[in-house]
Design a protein around this motif. Structure first.
Motif, PDB file in Angstrom:
ATOM      1  N   PRO A  11       0.708  -1.368  -0.076  1.00  0.00           N
ATOM      2  CA  PRO A  11      -0.028   0.066   0.085  1.00  0.00           C
ATOM      3  C   PRO A  11       0.780   1.247  -0.079  1.00  0.00           C
ATOM      4  O   PRO A  11       0.735   2.183  -0.777  1.00  0.00           O
ATOM      5  N   GLU A  12       1.773   1.249   0.984  1.00  0.00           N
ATOM      6  CA  GLU A  12       2.619   2.435   0.817  1.00  0.00           C
ATOM      7  C   GLU A  12       3.803   2.611  -0.622  1.00  0.00           C
ATOM      8  O   GLU A  12       3.624   3.718  -0.903  1.00  0.00           O
ATOM      9  N   ARG A  13       3.887   1.484  -1.101  1.00  0.00           N
ATOM     10  CA  ARG A  13       4.524   1.696  -2.097  1.00  0.00           C
ATOM     11  C   ARG A  13       4.063   1.971  -3.341  1.00  0.00           C
ATOM     12  O   ARG A  13       4.325   2.705  -4.266  1.00  0.00           O
ATOM     13  N   LEU A  14       2.905   1.550  -3.576  1.00  0.00           N
ATOM     14  CA  LEU A  14       1.906   1.786  -4.655  1.00  0.00           C
ATOM     15  C   LEU A  14       1.639   3.497  -4.441  1.00  0.00           C
ATOM     16  O   LEU A  14       1.638   4.136  -5.555  1.00  0.00           O
ATOM     17  N   ALA A  15       1.455   3.903  -3.337  1.00  0.00           N
ATOM     18  CA  ALA A  15       1.093   5.314  -3.338  1.00  0.00           C
ATOM     19  C   ALA A  15       2.282   6.130  -3.545  1.00  0.00           C
ATOM     20  O   ALA A  15       2.217   7.248  -4.381  1.00  0.00           O
ATOM     21  N   SER A  16       3.497   6.076  -2.929  1.00  0.00           N
ATOM     22  CA  SER A  16       4.689   6.673  -3.362  1.00  0.00           C
ATOM     23  C   SER A  16       5.186   6.527  -4.928  1.00  0.00           C
ATOM     24  O   SER A  16       5.547   7.450  -5.299  1.00  0.00           O
ATOM     25  N   VAL A  21       5.836   7.910 -10.593  1.00  0.00           N
ATOM     26  CA  VAL A  21       5.706   7.873 -12.167  1.00  0.00           C
ATOM     27  C   VAL A  21       5.061   9.021 -12.603  1.00  0.00           C
ATOM     28  O   VAL A  21       5.295   9.435 -13.699  1.00  0.00           O
ATOM     29  N   ALA A  22       4.023   9.573 -11.980  1.00  0.00           N
ATOM     30  CA  ALA A  22       3.578  10.845 -12.624  1.00  0.00           C
ATOM     31  C   ALA A  22       4.368  12.086 -12.807  1.00  0.00           C
ATOM     32  O   ALA A  22       4.380  12.750 -13.852  1.00  0.00           O
ATOM     33  N   SER A 110      11.321   0.739 -15.032  1.00  0.00           N
ATOM     34  CA  SER A 110      12.293   0.167 -13.899  1.00  0.00           C
ATOM     35  C   SER A 110      12.183   0.770 -12.567  1.00  0.00           C
ATOM     36  O   SER A 110      11.959   1.933 -12.815  1.00  0.00           O
ATOM     37  N   LYS A 111      12.696   0.372 -11.653  1.00  0.00           N
ATOM     38  CA  LYS A 111      12.811   0.704 -10.299  1.00  0.00           C
ATOM     39  C   LYS A 111      13.477   2.341 -10.146  1.00  0.00           C
ATOM     40  O   LYS A 111      13.076   3.182  -9.554  1.00  0.00           O
ATOM     41  N   THR A 127       9.713   3.701 -11.248  1.00  0.00           N
ATOM     42  CA  THR A 127       8.667   3.313 -10.348  1.00  0.00           C
ATOM     43  C   THR A 127       9.377   3.449  -8.854  1.00  0.00           C
ATOM     44  O   THR A 127       8.303   3.881  -7.874  1.00  0.00           O
ATOM     45  N   ARG A 128      10.401   3.633  -8.343  1.00  0.00           N
ATOM     46  CA  ARG A 128      10.914   4.195  -7.392  1.00  0.00           C
ATOM     47  C   ARG A 128      10.231   2.998  -6.233  1.00  0.00           C
ATOM     48  O   ARG A 128       9.788   3.611  -5.212  1.00  0.00           O
ATOM     49  N   SER A 129      10.434   1.878  -6.484  1.00  0.00           N
ATOM     50  CA  SER A 129       9.446   0.866  -5.477  1.00  0.00           C
ATOM     51  C   SER A 129      10.233   0.632  -4.435  1.00  0.00           C
ATOM     52  O   SER A 129       9.595  -0.235  -3.602  1.00  0.00           O
TER      53      SER A 129
END
Length: 329
Positions: A11-16, A21-22, A110-111, A127-129
């Motif tokens: 949840p946290e990673r999807l939000a950040s 990505v935006a 990519s990350k 993505t900065r995952s």
């Protein structure tokens, strides 16, 4: 960090990652992807993300197909007008080689942008995952989210699903344990697991099978729904287990398999399908986009695989068969 702990980070990673990505999509020129056909390219889990991504693009009216790197190495031109290479690390040897040989407009997801793949493409969507365990959890789901956001950008068909994802993911983490505990118990003696889906959920099915092999070390396969009905399902019996994703023809398949004696999990947004003997139904609500919904259904499967892994004494196990020639150092 182990696999189960990395699932909780999503949840946290999807939000950040959505914000990261935006930012990138405001900066890079994605115009070439609007013209002609798009080829998604990946290997391993990234191939399965490619399958889901190509389906999402087609659902938006874009021409898209998924390819393995070997497809491009055999035929470096003519398969598509543009290519999007998927690789969380950006270090997969075959994907980098394929992009070096490919003809057309080249992009990557990519990350980060400091990797070998980034050096051979025109634009990188990062993505900065963040850090995670092996097998991966956030890198796969944030890649799918990035593909969906890119589809929004290319078509102008913007959806609020990406903003809804983190909260929906939290609900799955909180609400699904009881059903998944029943499912893990039912699957406890299974010798193998088949995972079934179609369209965007086919990528989820393939990834679920990969996770079962990687984390729980169980024989597992992913199948397209319609292909599964044409013969592969003949192997089903009480010794196997089945995970079915979807809300249409998938429901009858799940019910039929359970009636045959096969322990079955149906992951669906339907709320009118009851549990029966051998059938456990896990409801995962829709957030209004098929690719986003596939992310939520995958999180449920990740949780199941983590339970199976722990039951087999593998919660903190590492990969046994790392291959020295699959990543660029």
């Amino acid at each position: 960090m182990n696999f189960r702990e990395s699932i909780d980070l999503q949840p946290e990673r999807l939000a950040s990652s959505r914000l990261a990505v935006a930012d990138v999509l405001r900066e890079i020129d994605t115009t070439p992807l609007k013209n002609g056909s798009v080829g998604f390219v990946g290997i391993g889990a990234s191939l399965y993300a490619s399958i889901a991504g190509a389906s999402e693009f087609r659902s938006r009216g874009l021409s898209a197909h998924a390819f393995s790197p070997m497809d491009l190495l055999e035929q470096p031109s003519g398969l598509a007008d543009s290519f999007i290479a998927l690789s969380a690390s950006g270090r997969s040897v075959e994907t980098v080689d394929a992009m070096r040989s490919a003809k057309g407009s080249l992009y990557a997801i990519s990350k980060d942008s400091e990797n070998p793949l980034a050096s051979v493409v025109q634009g990188v969507i990062t993505t900065r995952s963040g850090l995670e365990a092996s097998p991966s959890a956030p890198s796969f789901t944030t890649t799918l989210q990035a593909i969906g956001m890119l589809a929004d950008r290319l078509t102008g068909q913007f959806t609020a699903a990406w903003e809804r994802l983190p909260e929906a993911a939290i609900r799955i983490l909180v609400s699904s344990p009881k059903a998944l505990e029943r499912c893990a118990n039912a699957f406890g003696n299974a010798t193998s697991i088949d995972f079934i889906g179609e369209r965007q959920l086919l990528g989820t099915a393939y990834e679920g099978a990969l996770l079962a092999r990687e984390a729980a070390r169980l024989p597992a396969c992913g199948f397209d729904l319609r292909n599964f009905l044409h013969g592969p399902m003949e192997a089903l019996d009480e010794r196997m287990a089945l995970v079915v994703h979807g809300s249409h023809r998938e429901v009858k398949l799940a019910q039929d398999a359970a009636a045959f004696g096969c322990p079955t999990l149906l992951v669906s947004d339907r709320n009118d399908v009851p549990d029966t003997t051998n059938l456990i139904v896990l409801r995962v609500p829709s957030v209004g986009n098929s690719l986003a919904d596939s992310i939520l259904q995958l999180i449920a499967v990740q949780l199941l695989v983590a339970r199976l892994s722990a039951a087999r004494g593998l919660a903190d196990s590492k990969f046994r068969y790392r291959q020295a020639d699959t990543k660029i150092a």
